[in-house]
Design a protein around this motif. Sequence first.
Motif, PDB file in Angstrom:
ATOM      1  N   ALA A 101       1.481  36.313 -46.461  1.00 60.69           N
ATOM      2  CA  ALA A 101       0.390  35.479 -45.974  1.00 60.69           C
ATOM      3  C   ALA A 101      -0.086  34.640 -47.157  1.00 60.69           C
ATOM      4  O   ALA A 101      -0.892  35.079 -47.970  1.00 60.69           O
ATOM      5  CB  ALA A 101      -0.742  36.327 -45.414  1.00 60.69           C
ATOM      6  N   ILE A 102       0.428  33.425 -47.257  1.00 60.51           N
ATOM      7  CA  ILE A 102       0.281  32.611 -48.455  1.00 60.51           C
ATOM      8  C   ILE A 102      -1.149  32.096 -48.612  1.00 60.51           C
ATOM      9  O   ILE A 102      -1.745  31.559 -47.671  1.00 60.51           O
ATOM     10  CB  ILE A 102       1.270  31.435 -48.431  1.00 60.51           C
ATOM     11  CG1 ILE A 102       2.721  31.971 -48.394  1.00 60.51           C
ATOM     12  CG2 ILE A 102       1.093  30.521 -49.640  1.00 60.51           C
ATOM     13  CD1 ILE A 102       3.757  30.889 -48.194  1.00 60.51           C
ATOM     14  N   ASN A 103      -1.694  32.287 -49.820  1.00 60.68           N
ATOM     15  CA  ASN A 103      -3.005  31.742 -50.215  1.00 60.68           C
ATOM     16  C   ASN A 103      -4.119  32.115 -49.225  1.00 60.68           C
ATOM     17  O   ASN A 103      -4.940  31.279 -48.849  1.00 60.68           O
ATOM     18  CB  ASN A 103      -2.924  30.221 -50.369  1.00 60.68           C
ATOM     19  CG  ASN A 103      -2.025  29.796 -51.520  1.00 60.68           C
ATOM     20  OD1 ASN A 103      -1.912  30.492 -52.519  1.00 60.68           O
ATOM     21  ND2 ASN A 103      -1.372  28.654 -51.363  1.00 60.68           N
ATOM     22  N   THR A 104      -4.145  33.373 -48.825  1.00 60.27           N
ATOM     23  CA  THR A 104      -5.160  33.835 -47.873  1.00 60.27           C
ATOM     24  C   THR A 104      -6.232  34.706 -48.521  1.00 60.27           C
ATOM     25  O   THR A 104      -7.226  35.042 -47.878  1.00 60.27           O
ATOM     26  CB  THR A 104      -4.511  34.620 -46.727  1.00 60.27           C
ATOM     27  OG1 THR A 104      -3.679  35.652 -47.285  1.00 60.27           O
ATOM     28  CG2 THR A 104      -3.663  33.714 -45.837  1.00 60.27           C
ATOM     29  N   VAL A 105      -6.050  35.080 -49.784  1.00 58.25           N
ATOM     30  CA  VAL A 105      -7.002  35.969 -50.451  1.00 58.25           C
ATOM     31  C   VAL A 105      -8.301  35.219 -50.734  1.00 58.25           C
ATOM     32  O   VAL A 105      -8.298  34.127 -51.307  1.00 58.25           O
ATOM     33  CB  VAL A 105      -6.412  36.508 -51.762  1.00 58.25           C
ATOM     34  CG1 VAL A 105      -7.467  37.289 -52.549  1.00 58.25           C
ATOM     35  CG2 VAL A 105      -5.202  37.394 -51.474  1.00 58.25           C
ATOM     36  N   GLN A 106      -9.407  35.809 -50.311  1.00 54.89           N
ATOM     37  CA  GLN A 106     -10.730  35.268 -50.598  1.00 54.89           C
ATOM     38  C   GLN A 106     -11.482  36.263 -51.468  1.00 54.89           C
ATOM     39  O   GLN A 106     -11.690  37.415 -51.075  1.00 54.89           O
ATOM     40  CB  GLN A 106     -11.501  35.002 -49.305  1.00 54.89           C
ATOM     41  CG  GLN A 106     -10.874  33.933 -48.425  1.00 54.89           C
ATOM     42  CD  GLN A 106     -11.703  33.638 -47.190  1.00 54.89           C
ATOM     43  OE1 GLN A 106     -12.894  33.969 -47.125  1.00 54.89           O
ATOM     44  NE2 GLN A 106     -11.086  33.023 -46.203  1.00 54.89           N
ATOM     45  N   LEU A 107     -11.917  35.826 -52.622  1.00 52.95           N
ATOM     46  CA  LEU A 107     -12.583  36.711 -53.572  1.00 52.95           C
ATOM     47  C   LEU A 107     -13.942  37.172 -53.058  1.00 52.95           C
ATOM     48  O   LEU A 107     -14.693  36.402 -52.449  1.00 52.95           O
ATOM     49  CB  LEU A 107     -12.755  36.014 -54.919  1.00 52.95           C
ATOM     50  CG  LEU A 107     -11.487  35.779 -55.738  1.00 52.95           C
ATOM     51  CD1 LEU A 107     -11.816  35.069 -57.033  1.00 52.95           C
ATOM     52  CD2 LEU A 107     -10.769  37.094 -56.024  1.00 52.95           C
ATOM     53  N   ASN A 108     -14.231  38.451 -53.327  1.00 53.75           N
ATOM     54  CA  ASN A 108     -15.536  39.044 -53.028  1.00 53.75           C
ATOM     55  C   ASN A 108     -15.947  38.854 -51.571  1.00 53.75           C
ATOM     56  O   ASN A 108     -17.128  38.724 -51.242  1.00 53.75           O
ATOM     57  CB  ASN A 108     -16.605  38.460 -53.963  1.00 53.75           C
ATOM     58  CG  ASN A 108     -16.254  38.659 -55.422  1.00 53.75           C
ATOM     59  OD1 ASN A 108     -15.941  39.770 -55.850  1.00 53.75           O
ATOM     60  ND2 ASN A 108     -16.294  37.590 -56.201  1.00 53.75           N
ATOM     61  N   THR A 109     -14.946  38.872 -50.692  1.00 49.67           N
ATOM     62  CA  THR A 109     -15.161  38.710 -49.251  1.00 49.67           C
ATOM     63  C   THR A 109     -14.355  39.767 -48.517  1.00 49.67           C
ATOM     64  O   THR A 109     -13.169  39.977 -48.810  1.00 49.67           O
ATOM     65  CB  THR A 109     -14.707  37.308 -48.788  1.00 49.67           C
ATOM     66  OG1 THR A 109     -15.442  36.316 -49.516  1.00 49.67           O
ATOM     67  CG2 THR A 109     -14.938  37.128 -47.301  1.00 49.67           C
TER      68      THR A 109
END
Length: 338
Positions: A101-109
């Motif tokens: 899942a490309i570029n799906t990481v959201q920090l502190n969420t």
Amino acid sequence: GCESERVEIMVNVNAEATHLNFDGVDDYVNLGASLNTTLDPLNTITVESWVKPATNTGLGVIVGNYANPLGSQMQFLLRRDGTSYTFWINGTSGIFKVVEAINTVQLNTWQHVAGVWNGTDLKIYVNGVLSGTTTNVTDSSFATSTNSTFIGNNQAGSPEIFTGDIDEVRIWNIARSQTDINNLKDCEAMSQPELIAYYKFNQGYDGVSNTGITSLTDSAGSNNGTLTNFALTGATSNWKAGSTVATGNTCTVLQNESFNVSTNFKIYPNPTKNIVNIDVLNLDNALVEVYDINGRQLFTQKLNNTTNNVNIENLAAGVYMFKVTSNQGTATSKVIKQ
């Protein structure tokens, strides 16, 4: 006379914890190797969790049993890879197959991540949305593994420590559909045979000394985890509160709701043993979806504007939800299988 003096005593009540914080240095939970016997033989799997990553660099294992050497052992891995989430499996080929899942990481969420292998294809969902597919994964039949399953790290020699928060880790021996995942991701699941390991993380208290709570409870079986290297005191490397899934919020996805369209179909007999009849009148593109009481979709069937026969002979006795959808609307009805 004497005047009484009022003394106020302030008592701080610590919130009950909902998840674990991983410090990114050496924290992990060891679930042991006995989980593998529950997975064997296995040609389908779903692994899911809520995560709140504190970094998007390097690698951070969510849950898996990856260890060297690869060989032919059963191995699976749900991981944060930089700014992407990935799901890996490895079997008889000795070569890992991956979906990303490309570029799906959201920090502190808080994000829900689920990896699925249906025996042919790998799929990964982020917040219930299909975010990647790898097709024709046909050489990964699993063999019994002696590897332990870890939450927050692996056993491959090079640590891949997760940094951030983890909650609601679930491992299923079936390939769950997108509907199944969305029905249960925002609440606590109920026990069912296909849910072979389930970690709610509802233990300890928020950010205080929890040094006596070093075991992570498996709500679906006996594969309890051992907390390793956690400080268990303070704001990090400890039990924490504030997860998106509230403690005790058990999934009740399917209710016996009635809409205007309910006058356009009839379900009978109810209770029934083998066959359910559905009479349909003036509904366009009608479809029935059959769910168990845990919100898991079992099958679907198209409906004609006539009497339709739905065979539930192979279902166990119990209560099921029949959801009829059409261009004109939706209605849901409970059906009892004797």
